[in-house]
Design a protein around this motif. Structure first.
Motif, PDB file in Angstrom:
ATOM      1  N   GLU A 111      -2.761  -8.935  15.378  1.00 56.97           N
ATOM      2  CA  GLU A 111      -3.222  -8.196  14.496  1.00 56.97           C
ATOM      3  C   GLU A 111      -4.719  -8.626  14.474  1.00 56.97           C
ATOM      4  N   ARG A 138      -3.102  -4.598  19.131  1.00 52.82           N
ATOM      5  CA  ARG A 138      -1.831  -3.810  18.349  1.00 52.82           C
ATOM      6  C   ARG A 138      -2.715  -2.035  18.055  1.00 52.82           C
ATOM      7  N   TYR A 173      -3.759   3.338  13.783  1.00 55.82           N
ATOM      8  CA  TYR A 173      -3.869   4.632  13.770  1.00 55.82           C
ATOM      9  C   TYR A 173      -5.058   5.222  12.172  1.00 55.82           C
ATOM     10  N   THR A 183      -4.349   1.702   9.175  1.00 61.35           N
ATOM     11  CA  THR A 183      -3.009   1.357   8.911  1.00 61.35           C
ATOM     12  C   THR A 183      -2.298   1.093   9.992  1.00 61.35           C
ATOM     13  N   GLU A 184      -0.752   0.954  10.063  1.00 60.05           N
ATOM     14  CA  GLU A 184      -0.045   0.320  11.378  1.00 60.05           C
ATOM     15  C   GLU A 184       1.033   1.476  11.899  1.00 60.05           C
ATOM     16  N   SER A 185       1.146   2.930  11.006  1.00 58.90           N
ATOM     17  CA  SER A 185       1.494   3.739  11.099  1.00 58.90           C
ATOM     18  C   SER A 185       0.917   5.197  11.312  1.00 58.90           C
ATOM     19  N   TYR A 186       2.122   6.124  11.367  1.00 55.15           N
ATOM     20  CA  TYR A 186       0.908   7.121  11.547  1.00 55.15           C
ATOM     21  C   TYR A 186       0.979   7.932  10.149  1.00 55.15           C
ATOM     22  N   SER A 187      -0.434   8.094   9.918  1.00 48.58           N
ATOM     23  CA  SER A 187       0.016   9.574   8.183  1.00 48.58           C
ATOM     24  C   SER A 187      -1.190  10.648   8.656  1.00 48.58           C
ATOM     25  N   GLN A 235      -2.146  -1.274   5.997  1.00 48.81           N
ATOM     26  CA  GLN A 235      -2.031  -2.583   5.772  1.00 48.81           C
ATOM     27  C   GLN A 235      -3.111  -4.407   6.819  1.00 48.81           C
TER      28      GLN A 235
END
Length: 124
Positions: free
Chosen positions: A2, A27, A30, A97-101, A112
């Motif tokens: 990444e 990758r 988000y 961020t590597e995930s959705y919030s 991150q």
């Protein structure tokens, strides 16, 4: 691997404009945004943007002068900075961020992934 790679920084006179870019690879990311850090100071939130760009969040000090945007097809976010004010040099960092919030959290620990930064100096 990444990667977030910032560009567009430089020296600009007070009242001028700059456009920063942050190109990503490796990758999907988000929530993304920009933070800045001046020498001897904490890194602070500047602007954030949700996936697709439907939501944004600005620090009070830059609201109405800066505009964050993203082009998900190009995997790039931007920060258009207008009416720049004379200040100590600052390094602007791209974060993701590597995930959705659902919330555009302004704290550094929520992000991150970080770029290496690009320096912005506003001086006459």
């Amino acid at each position: 691997q990444e990667q977030l790679v910032e560009s567009g920084g430089g020296l600009v006179q007070p009242g001028g404009s700059l456009r920063l870019s942050c190109a990503t690879s490796g990758r999907a990311f988000y929530n993304m945004g920009w933070f800045r850090q001046a020498p001897g100071k904490e890194r602070e939130f500047v602007a954030l943007i949700s996936p697709g760009g439907s939501s944004t969040n600005y620090a009070r000090s830059v609201k109405d002068r800066f505009t964050i945007s993203r082009d998900d097809a190009k995997r790039t976010i931007y920060l258009q900075m207008n009416s720049l004010k004379a200040a100590h040099p600052a390094v602007y960092y791209c974060a993701a961020t590597e995930s959705y919030s659902g919330d555009l959290v302004t704290t550094r620990s929520a992000y991150q992934h970080w770029g290496q930064g690009t320096q912005v100096t506003v001086s006459s």
